[in-house]
Design an enzyme around this catalytic site. Structure first.
Site, PDB file in Angstrom:
ATOM      1  CE1 TYR A  11      -3.209   2.943   0.787  1.00 54.54           C
ATOM      2  CE2 TYR A  11      -2.648   2.739   3.113  1.00 54.54           C
ATOM      3  CZ  TYR A  11      -3.307   3.391   2.100  1.00 54.54           C
ATOM      4  OH  TYR A  11      -4.071   4.494   2.389  1.00 54.54           O
ATOM      5  CG  ASN A  32       7.372 -11.884   0.494  1.00 48.22           C
ATOM      6  OD1 ASN A  32       6.453 -11.075   0.436  1.00 48.22           O
ATOM      7  ND2 ASN A  32       7.724 -12.493   1.615  1.00 48.22           N
ATOM      8  CG  PHE A  72       7.761   0.970   2.031  1.00 45.98           C
ATOM      9  CD1 PHE A  72       6.993   1.965   2.624  1.00 45.98           C
ATOM     10  CD2 PHE A  72       8.658   1.331   1.041  1.00 45.98           C
ATOM     11  CE1 PHE A  72       7.123   3.283   2.234  1.00 45.98           C
ATOM     12  CE2 PHE A  72       8.799   2.650   0.647  1.00 45.98           C
ATOM     13  CZ  PHE A  72       8.025   3.631   1.239  1.00 45.98           C
ATOM     14  CB  SER A 116       4.317   1.870  13.361  1.00 45.32           C
ATOM     15  OG  SER A 116       3.046   1.915  13.945  1.00 45.32           O
ATOM     16  CE1 TYR A 140       3.552  -3.285  12.166  1.00 46.96           C
ATOM     17  CE2 TYR A 140       2.558  -1.717  13.694  1.00 46.96           C
ATOM     18  CZ  TYR A 140       3.107  -2.001  12.457  1.00 46.96           C
ATOM     19  OH  TYR A 140       3.236  -1.002  11.527  1.00 46.96           O
ATOM     20  CE  LYS A 144       6.910  -1.719  11.037  1.00 45.07           C
ATOM     21  NZ  LYS A 144       7.539  -1.758   9.714  1.00 45.07           N
ATOM     22  CG  PHE A 168       0.573   9.207  13.978  1.00 43.30           C
ATOM     23  CD1 PHE A 168       1.952   9.399  13.886  1.00 43.30           C
ATOM     24  CD2 PHE A 168       0.014   9.241  15.237  1.00 43.30           C
ATOM     25  CE1 PHE A 168       2.742   9.624  15.010  1.00 43.30           C
ATOM     26  CE2 PHE A 168       0.788   9.475  16.380  1.00 43.30           C
ATOM     27  CZ  PHE A 168       2.149   9.667  16.262  1.00 43.30           C
ATOM     28  CG  HIS A 188      -6.068  -0.348   8.280  1.00 45.07           C
ATOM     29  ND1 HIS A 188      -5.395  -1.255   7.512  1.00 45.07           N
ATOM     30  CD2 HIS A 188      -5.206   0.004   9.271  1.00 45.07           C
ATOM     31  CE1 HIS A 188      -4.178  -1.442   7.996  1.00 45.07           C
ATOM     32  NE2 HIS A 188      -4.040  -0.688   9.069  1.00 45.07           N
ATOM     33  NE  ARG A 220      -6.215   4.726  16.777  1.00 46.13           N
ATOM     34  CZ  ARG A 220      -6.661   4.684  18.038  1.00 46.13           C
ATOM     35  NH1 ARG A 220      -7.019   5.792  18.655  1.00 46.13           N
ATOM     36  NH2 ARG A 220      -6.724   3.533  18.680  1.00 46.13           N
TER      37      ARG A 220
HETATM   38  N1  UFG Z   1     -12.198   0.585  14.055  1.00 46.29           N
HETATM   39  C1  UFG Z   1     -13.531   0.290  14.158  1.00 46.29           C
HETATM   40  N2  UFG Z   1     -14.047  -0.635  13.300  1.00 46.29           N
HETATM   41  C2  UFG Z   1     -13.308  -1.259  12.357  1.00 46.29           C
HETATM   42  C3  UFG Z   1     -11.935  -0.929  12.240  1.00 46.29           C
HETATM   43  C4  UFG Z   1     -11.419   0.001  13.116  1.00 46.29           C
HETATM   44  O1  UFG Z   1     -14.239   0.821  15.010  1.00 46.29           O
HETATM   45  O2  UFG Z   1     -13.852  -2.103  11.604  1.00 46.29           O
HETATM   46  C5  UFG Z   1     -11.616   1.587  14.954  1.00 46.29           C
HETATM   47  C6  UFG Z   1     -10.443   1.056  15.767  1.00 46.29           C
HETATM   48  O3  UFG Z   1     -10.904   0.405  16.924  1.00 46.29           O
HETATM   49  C7  UFG Z   1      -9.653   2.332  16.030  1.00 46.29           C
HETATM   50  C8  UFG Z   1      -9.908   3.185  14.781  1.00 46.29           C
HETATM   51  O4  UFG Z   1     -11.075   2.647  14.178  1.00 46.29           O
HETATM   52  O5  UFG Z   1     -10.167   2.993  17.137  1.00 46.29           O
HETATM   53  C9  UFG Z   1      -8.777   3.117  13.781  1.00 46.29           C
HETATM   54  O6  UFG Z   1      -8.463   1.749  13.547  1.00 46.29           O
HETATM   55  P1  UFG Z   1      -7.454   1.258  12.409  1.00 46.29           P
HETATM   56  O7  UFG Z   1      -7.413  -0.240  12.496  1.00 46.29           O
HETATM   57  O8  UFG Z   1      -7.816   1.874  11.116  1.00 46.29           O
HETATM   58  O9  UFG Z   1      -6.067   1.883  12.840  1.00 46.29           O
HETATM   59  P2  UFG Z   1      -5.263   1.765  14.218  1.00 46.29           P
HETATM   60  O10 UFG Z   1      -5.263   3.120  14.832  1.00 46.29           O
HETATM   61  O11 UFG Z   1      -5.718   0.646  15.044  1.00 46.29           O
HETATM   62  O12 UFG Z   1      -3.838   1.314  13.642  1.00 46.29           O
HETATM   63  C10 UFG Z   1      -2.897   2.219  13.187  1.00 46.29           C
HETATM   64  C11 UFG Z   1      -2.012   1.515  12.146  1.00 46.29           C
HETATM   65  C12 UFG Z   1      -1.246   0.409  12.787  1.00 46.29           C
HETATM   66  C13 UFG Z   1      -0.525   0.926  14.020  1.00 46.29           C
HETATM   67  C14 UFG Z   1      -1.521   1.556  14.954  1.00 46.29           C
HETATM   68  C15 UFG Z   1      -0.927   1.994  16.251  1.00 46.29           C
HETATM   69  O13 UFG Z   1      -2.792   1.013  11.095  1.00 46.29           O
HETATM   70  O14 UFG Z   1      -0.317  -0.103  11.883  1.00 46.29           O
HETATM   71  O15 UFG Z   1      -2.136   2.636  14.281  1.00 46.29           O
HETATM   72  O16 UFG Z   1      -0.232   3.038  16.266  1.00 46.29           O
HETATM   73  F1  UFG Z   1       0.057  -0.104  14.670  1.00 46.29           F
END
Ligand code: UFG
Length: 322
Positions: A11, A32, A72, A116, A140, A144, A168, A188, A220
């Protein structure tokens, strides 16, 4: 310049390859395809190979006169890293050690590393600056952080110069519509909402509405993937110009709650999310928000595409076609 991009069929890697090619760099992609996709390969020279194989790596460095590396390639599922940590230490840590070993063997000492916000763990203060204590709370994030420690030791001992970019929430898709986010499984928020609006994710849930935030859902910092990609080019320029090694947060310094993202998606698409609330996802923190001061002052980086509506619009355009 000749730049090796590991994970260039993923991505963020693919969006960065596109920006490198626009700036007339020569790109070698090493992937890969464990989570990369052929359709995200937008140019450059593609090598199918594995970072865990010294032989694969040597072949790349023997064939191409690589001048710098953007690294990456990585596994990214926080939940999976709890249940299968070995996979994460092997793919994220061992692979990076191997890559660095072969880089040094061939005298390549310039690296841009995908780190990250997960290295910070539970934030003690918001916005998070690069000086914030590091305390990853999942394997994870630990991988990092461990790579960052290795980089700092290799800098001191071997003169490796690097920029570690702590992302972020990367989101959105190529404004031209050529590239986008393709994770399997998708975890995500924004792609999950979009798949729900396209009728492909009926079970979509908001994970937790009891966080200490104004609407109870987690906040976020969403940053457009093309803005992220451009930050890599700026980092490469600085490091090639002889700068010292650096760690830099990449975020938009603006926070949105899950419900705000859902409302934005409804506005952009004209469709309605069927709202269901579930329990918090283990390890999710209430608020993650970057200070982007250092990215602005040191990298001279500005955000062009990271308005939330534009992020969702570009993601929507991409997912409609896929
Ligand atoms: N969420 C939902 N429903 C979903 C998916 C996510 O409510 O179906 C919420 C999560 O609980 C979170 C927010 O949406 O509160 C964002 O979630 P993401 O999974 O999109 O992203 P994160 O903040 O969990 O993860 C990001 C990066 C990771 C990194 C993390 C921590 O994608 O790689 O931040 O810093 F590890």
């Amino acid at each position: 310049m000749k730049v090796l991009v590991t994970g260039g069929a993923g991505y963020i890697g693919s969006h960065t390859v596109k920006e490198l090619l626009k700036q007339k760099h020569q790109v070698i992609i090493l992937d890969n395809f464990s989570s990369g996709h052929q359709e995200l390969v937008c140019g450059g020279h593609l090598v199918r190979g594995d970072l865990r194989s010294e032989q694969d790596l040597r072949q790349v460095f023997q064939t191409f006169q690589v001048e710098a590396v953007m690294h990456f390639a990585s596994l990214i599922q926080v939940g999976e890293s709890y249940t299968d940590p070995q996979k994460y230490y092997c793919h994220n840590l061992f692979s990076s050690l191997n890559l660095l070993k072969i880089m040094l063997e061939f005298g390549v000492k310039r690296l841009i590393f995908s780190s990250s916000a997960a290295v910070y763990g539970q934030p003690q203060q918001i916005p998070i600056t690069e000086e914030h204590p590091v305390n990853p709370i999942n394997p994870y994030g630990a991988t990092k952080y461990m790579v960052e420690r290795v980089l700092s030791d290799y800098d001191r001992a071997y003169g490796l110069k690097y920029v570690s970019l702590r992302y972020f929430n990367a989101a959105g898709a190529d404004p031209d519509g050529q590239l986008g986010e393709l994770h399997k499984p998708e975890t995500h928020l924004i792609p999950n909402i979009i798949q729900h609006l396209l009728g492909q994710n009926p079970g979509f849930q908001v994970f937790g509405n009891d966080f200490p935030t104004p609407d109870g859902t987690a906040i976020r910092d969403y940053i457009h993937v093309t803005d992220l990609a451009r930050a890599h080019l700026k980092a490469l320029e600085r490091i090639m110009a002889g700068s010292s090694s650096q760690i830099i947060n990449l975020g938009s310094a603006k926070g949105y709650s899950v419900l705000e993202v859902i409302r934005t998606a409804e506005k952009v698409t004209g469709k309605t999310v069927s709202l269901k609330f579930g329990p918090r996802r283990p390890g999710d923190v209430p608020v993650l928000l970057a200070s982007s001061q250092k990215a602005e002052s040191w990298l001279g980086w500005g955000r062009e595409f990271s308005d939330l509506e534009f992020i969702v619009k570009t993601a929507w355009q991409w997912h409609q076609r896929h």
